[in-house]
Each structure stands twice: as structure tokens, then as C-alpha cells.
Write a protein that holds these residues in place. Sequence first.
Motif, short mmCIF file in Angstrom:
data_model
loop_
_atom_site.label_atom_id
_atom_site.label_comp_id
_atom_site.label_asym_id
_atom_site.label_seq_id
_atom_site.Cartn_x
_atom_site.Cartn_y
_atom_site.Cartn_z
N LEU A 1 0.74 11.88 -4.77
CA LEU A 1 1.34 10.76 -4.38
C LEU A 1 3.45 10.66 -3.87
N PRO A 2 3.86 10.11 -3.08
CA PRO A 2 5.14 10.38 -2.36
C PRO A 2 6.29 10.01 -3.93
N LEU A 3 6.36 10.48 -5.32
CA LEU A 3 7.03 9.74 -5.85
C LEU A 3 8.38 9.23 -5.57
N GLN A 4 8.92 10.28 -4.78
CA GLN A 4 10.17 10.39 -4.50
C GLN A 4 10.59 8.41 -3.30
N ASP A 5 9.16 7.08 -4.01
CA ASP A 5 9.31 6.13 -2.87
C ASP A 5 9.15 5.35 -4.27
N ALA A 6 9.11 5.76 -5.08
CA ALA A 6 9.04 4.66 -6.36
C ALA A 6 10.17 5.06 -7.04
N PHE B 1 5.71 1.65 -8.11
CA PHE B 1 6.06 1.51 -6.43
C PHE B 1 5.84 0.57 -6.12
N LEU B 2 7.34 -0.41 -5.53
CA LEU B 2 7.21 -1.32 -5.03
C LEU B 2 6.37 -1.69 -4.16
N TYR B 3 5.36 -2.91 -4.19
CA TYR B 3 4.55 -3.10 -3.71
C TYR B 3 4.71 -4.41 -3.21
N PRO B 4 5.39 -4.76 -1.83
CA PRO B 4 5.39 -6.47 -1.40
C PRO B 4 4.22 -7.03 -0.41
N ILE B 5 3.22 -7.33 -1.30
CA ILE B 5 2.36 -7.86 0.09
C ILE B 5 2.10 -9.45 -0.55
N LEU B 6 2.70 -10.44 -0.95
CA LEU B 6 2.43 -11.49 -1.36
C LEU B 6 3.33 -12.39 -0.27
N GLY B 7 3.85 -11.75 0.26
CA GLY B 7 4.44 -12.68 1.56
C GLY B 7 5.99 -12.68 1.45
N ALA B 8 6.83 -12.47 2.18
CA ALA B 8 7.96 -12.69 2.79
C ALA B 8 9.28 -12.59 1.28
N ASP B 9 9.45 -13.84 0.38
CA ASP B 9 10.03 -13.61 -0.36
C ASP B 9 9.87 -11.94 -1.35
N SER B 10 8.39 -11.93 -1.04
CA SER B 10 8.28 -10.21 -2.56
C SER B 10 9.05 -9.37 -1.78
N ALA B 11 8.79 -9.32 0.07
CA ALA B 11 10.13 -8.59 0.22
C ALA B 11 11.26 -8.16 0.59
N GLU B 12 11.93 -9.84 0.82
CA GLU B 12 13.02 -9.60 -0.11
C GLU B 12 13.69 -8.89 -1.17
N LYS B 13 13.33 -9.55 -2.30
CA LYS B 13 13.11 -8.93 -3.64
C LYS B 13 13.20 -8.05 -4.32
N ARG C 1 13.22 -5.56 -1.72
CA ARG C 1 14.65 -5.02 -1.21
C ARG C 1 15.49 -4.78 -1.77
N GLY C 2 15.75 -6.09 -2.80
CA GLY C 2 16.86 -5.79 -3.60
C GLY C 2 17.03 -4.90 -5.05
N ILE C 3 15.58 -5.36 -4.73
CA ILE C 3 15.67 -4.04 -6.34
C ILE C 3 15.17 -2.64 -6.09
N TRP C 4 15.05 -2.51 -4.80
CA TRP C 4 15.14 -1.14 -4.39
C TRP C 4 16.67 -0.87 -3.78
N CYS C 5 17.50 -1.35 -3.62
CA CYS C 5 18.64 -1.81 -2.84
C CYS C 5 20.06 -0.99 -3.80
N ALA C 6 19.34 -2.01 -5.18
CA ALA C 6 20.57 -2.01 -6.62
C ALA C 6 21.06 -0.94 -6.76
#
Length: 243
Positions: free
Chosen positions: A105-110, A151-163, A165-170
Motif C-alpha cells: 500500500l502507498p502509505l505516503q498517500d494516507a 486513505f481518503l476515498y471520495p466516491i460519494l460525489g463532488a462534495d466528497s472530493a472537495e472535503k 481536498r480540504g482535509i488533505w491540504c490542511a
Amino acid sequence: MQPLTYFLRPLLAVCALCCTATVLAQEATIRKNIAERLPQLSQIDEVRKAAVPGLFEIRVNGAEIYYTDAQGNYLIQGQVIDTKQRRNLTEERIDKLTAVKFEALPLQDAITIVRGKGERKLAVFQDPNCGYCKRFERDLQKVDNVTLHLFLYPILGADSAEKSRGIWCARDRAKAWNDWMLRDVPVAAAAAMCNSAVLERNVALGRKHNITGTPTLVFVDGSRVPGAVDAQQVEKLLAQARP
């Protein structure tokens, strides 16, 4: 006088070739008939003999299992149970097919969160808009001595991807995740310059391993569990898992 094995060896080789040819012919027949009669199953990944005599296993879409006869005249959708050993052979086969190599698993992406000594390890695929994930996170607070790879896995829609992104970039990803999942603190918008390509990689990783829902837990032995299991079950699975 030549030993008996000298004469038997060529005969055994011929028998092996005949058996192989028969199996290949059966596979070709199954593929042809199933594809013609059931176009939705035309892309068969594998055909192999099942544990039940006369039955063949058909695998499609990575880990979908069906059964058929040698001619592909009948299709069985269901599970094969070994009543003597009380084993679900279909379930065991799917578990083997969907096992994930934890060390790969690419743990650097988690997002990595360490609780206590962090001696035990667990990877989890989660969507920030998943209600079951929020329930799972509340239960997960009771589990100690564990290193979590989220692992952030935004599969439920555009808002999931936006949230996501905000979490990953915090600045503090773990805090941003816990604030949202446990305390409903709104996720701050990500900075325009933040590189969030990791989310696309995570989605591709999940699709590769046929992860279709969240949360999905992956243990060090490669086993996976879909759904929001409680803390007691997580403890049990962590104890059972061996690399």
C-alpha cells in the motif's frame, strides 16, 4: 533390462498432455457458450475447475464468482459450502482474490494517525461524507495501540472530493479529519496551490482492489472488512491478523 519407470514416463507425459488439452477445450466451450448466451458475462477473467466434481468456476470483474457445467449450459449464482468441513468455499475464494498486500500500500498517500504505542496497524478507506464512516470513527476512538493509515476515498460525489481536498491540504490533516468526523467542524477550503493528486491515486487504488464502499478496513494479513464494524470487532480482527 530397462526399469519400469523408463517406459511409464513417456506414457504419463502423454496422459498429462491429454488432460491439459481436455481442460483447455472445456474452457473454450464454456467461454464461447456463456459469451453468446449471456453477453453481460462475455469478459471472463478466468475459468477453472471448482471443488465440486463436474462444476466449473467462472470469474468476472476481478472477484465476481459464478459456477457452470462443462458445456456452459447452466449458470449458478450463489455459494458453495463444504458441509463436511463446514467451510464456505466461495467466500474463501473471494477473500483470496480480494486480499490486499498491506506492505504494498502507498502509505505516503494516507493520513497516518498513531494511538498509544501504535504497534498494531490498520489501513482504512473512508469518504468524509459517509455516515457509516462517522459512526465507525466514533467507535474507533476506543481502540488503542494502533497505527491508522487513512486513505481518503471520495466516491460519494463532488462534495466528497472537495472535503477530502480540504482535509488533505490542511496543516494538520489528522486534526482536520477528526474535527469533521467527530465534531462536525466544517472543513476549510483547500488553498489553490495545494497538490491534491493523491485523491485521484487513492480512487484508482481502490478501484484496482474493487473497493466499492466505505469504510473498508485492510489488515496486515491482507484481509479486508467492508462496513462500520464496532470497536470490539476491530480488536478481534487486529488480534487475528498476522503479516
